[in-house]
Design an enzyme around this catalytic site. Structure first.
Site, PDB file in Angstrom:
ATOM      1  N   ASP A 205       0.836  -1.353  -0.228  1.00  0.00           N
ATOM      2  CA  ASP A 205       0.086  -0.071   0.073  1.00  0.00           C
ATOM      3  C   ASP A 205       0.912   1.222   0.006  1.00  0.00           C
ATOM      4  OD1 ASP A 205      -2.726   1.156   0.497  1.00  0.00           O
ATOM      5  OD2 ASP A 205      -1.727   1.924   2.270  1.00  0.00           O
ATOM      6  N   GLU A 277       1.471  -0.726  -5.237  1.00  0.00           N
ATOM      7  CA  GLU A 277       0.665   0.458  -5.376  1.00  0.00           C
ATOM      8  C   GLU A 277       1.478   1.717  -5.386  1.00  0.00           C
ATOM      9  OE1 GLU A 277      -3.393   2.695  -3.668  1.00  0.00           O
ATOM     10  OE2 GLU A 277      -1.655   2.073  -2.323  1.00  0.00           O
TER      11      GLU A 277
END
Length: 546
Positions: A205, A277
């Site tokens: 993330d 990401e």
């Protein structure tokens, strides 16, 4: 380093938003046993792997992306034993499992941050995060002008002091200071913990956010530029000043993680991977995350962000493949996830939005590399207009603007009324489901050969047979009768045509392999796509050049 033939290079990965996939105990929230019970469904659909959003202990201010303990399971989702059962079941079905890792920030309830708030300025406990003295008289102003992704200032003042802490997301998600070696040591331990339990990979993330410019200077945010006589596209290509994102120091972290994951893979005879990401500004900056000694993959959001336009899609394909080639990385393609408006809605909604969504998906599945699907897209689900009293996204509470709840409504599995098999009869899902979803359930669509679910199953099977290892992409120059809004390419004998225009176009000669919807024979309707098996040595109509 892992062999270039790693399973992840051409995988189809299905994102499971844990809260919204399947609720086994009736508390209204999805859980690990619920996911396990639905793993045969994912095998039957035809995906290769699943990515599970965070299931770690968390106060759930951002639905698990505020982690309080990185090496445990939140009781509302189950237990470590449930996670082990999920992994064993998935592997028995031939599915790989990727779990989410959240290294940019912790929860404000993480023991480190609780200790930091109780410690004085300059203490070792505070050095794990980004605390700074405020500006102005009485330190009333934040240390810089950065804004939170969720709206408002990216700083919160520690009550009764002149100190502020940085949070690029919600105030309950303080950013870690990755210049402190304790942080890197902690996360290497986290990686090893989950690798030992058998996970096949990690989705990182906010992978582009770990390091900030050390000075924490103000961001240069000029007013909307005056384009004058300059073409619009030149103005839009000006890169934003982003001292909080995509700093060069982050790459050494990923080199160390790659060494760890590859050493672990070699030792255990398995092939593990890490996907970033990373919302970068150019394909070239995205490619830096997947150099041979860094991460295995990075999400390619250019496909998701492109307008419904053949030239726009062609530019994404060209730019992505050109950026990946020098680093020998496999590209990724994604149209929806838990952070964005579902793509049938983005493409206009209703029947036309769904037709476009199916066509874009079919084209995506023909491209080399990996494809990431988001739960419910195989049902053609659209964005839901969640009533204000049911919204839970922290960005809604910070800005008053509709957030991401509309793409996170729990899955409809069966029946004619909520909870549609998401949980036991009579249970109440954490976000209400629409009353008109009865025809969209998995049960209803599996029985209908014309449904979106059936289309996805056919398309995924066709990908396995015809697109994997099919060779490089060769874009086709459109003949005059196609107009300017048709995208066409071939990979060996596989031909792909997408009609983004307003009128039907003639198809090249070839055997139809799979179509996104019905068209008259020999033509392709607007908002549709097809795969064709082209005759060997053929380039289609004489006006097509490869």
């Amino acid at each position: 380093m892992s062999a270039p033939q790693g399973w992840w290079r051409e995988a189809v990965v299905y994102e499971v938003y844990v809260r919204s996939f399947a609720d086994s105990d009736g508390d209204g929230v999805g859980d690990l046993p619920g996911i396990t019970s639905r793993l045969p469904y994912l095998r039957d659909l035809g995906v290769d792997a699943l990515w599970i959003t965070p299931f770690y202990p968390s106060p759930q201010h951002d639905h698990g992306y505020d982690v309080a303990d990185y090496c445990a399971v939140d009781p509302r989702f189950g237990s470590l034993e449930d996670l082990d059962t999920l992994l064993d079941t998935a592997h028995g079905l031939g599915l790989r499992v990727i779990v989410d890792l959240v290294p940019n920030h912790t929860s404000s309830e993480h023991p480190w941050f609780v200790e930091a708030l109780a410690a004085p300025p300059g203490s070792p406990a505070r050095s794990r995060y980004l605390f700074r003295t405020g500006r102005g008289a009485g330190a009333e102003e934040p240390p810089n002008n950065w804004e939170s992704v969720f709206g408002g200032p990216a700083w919160t003042r520690v009550e009764g002091t002149d100190q502020w802490y940085l949070h690029l997301f919600d105030s309950t998600q303080p950013d870690l200071d990755w210049r402190n070696p304790e942080v890197a040591q902690m996360f290497e331990g986290v990686l090893q913990f989950w690798l030992d339990r058998g996970v096949d990979g990690f989705r990182v993330d906010v992978a582009h956010g770990l390091f900030k410019e050390e000075s924490l200077r103000d961001q240069d945010r000029p007013e909307e530029p005056d384009a004058g006589d300059a073409p619009r596209e030149i103005v839009e290509r000006t890169l934003a000043d982003e001292p909080m994102w995509d700093q060069p120091e982050v790459h050494e972290v990923y080199r160390s993680w790659r060494r760890l994951v590859d050493d672990y893979s070699d030792e255990h005879g398995t092939d593990r991977m890490v996907v970033a990401e990373a919302w970068t500004q150019t394909p070239e900056s995205m490619a830096r995350f997947v150099r041979p000694d860094e991460l295995h993959q990075s999400f390619n959001f250019s496909w998701l962000l492109a307008d419904w336009s053949a030239p726009a899609f062609a530019e994404v394909v060209r730019g992505t493949l050109a950026a990946m080639a020098p680093v020998d990385a496999s590209p990724t393609w994604v149209l929806s996830n838990h952070d964005v408006v579902r793509h049938p809605t983005r493409y206009g909604g209703g029947a036309r939005g769904l037709a476009r969504a199916r066509a874009a998906t079919l084209v995506m599945l023909a491209l080399p590399g990996s494809c990431y699907l988001y739960q419910g897209e195989e049902l053609g689900l659209e964005e839901v207009d969640v009533a204000p009293e049911h919204r839970q996204d922290p960005s809604w509470f910070r800005t008053g603007e509709v957030g991401r709840d509309g793409c996170r409504v729990p899955m409809p599995w069966s029946g004619q009324e909520p909870p549609y098999g998401f949980g036991p009869p009579g249970s109440t899902p954490w976000i209400p489901q629409p009353a008109d979803w009865g025809g969209l359930t998995v049960e209803a669509q599996r029985a209908d050969p014309g449904s979106t679910w059936s289309f996805y199953q056919r398309a995924l099977a066709a990908r396995h047979r015809h697109a994997r290892g099919a060779g490089p992409v060769e874009l086709i120059a459109a003949p005059a009768e196609w107009g300017a809004d048709v995208l066409a390419f071939r990979r060996g004998s596989l031909g792909v045509v997408l009609n983004c225009g307003e009128v039907p176009v003639p198809l090249p000669t070839g055997r139809l392999l799979v179509a996104s919807g019905d068209s008259d024979p020999g033509v392709l309707a607007p908002d549709h796509a097809v795969w064709l098996e082209l005759p060997q040595g053929s380039s289609g109509p004489s006006s097509i050049s490869l």
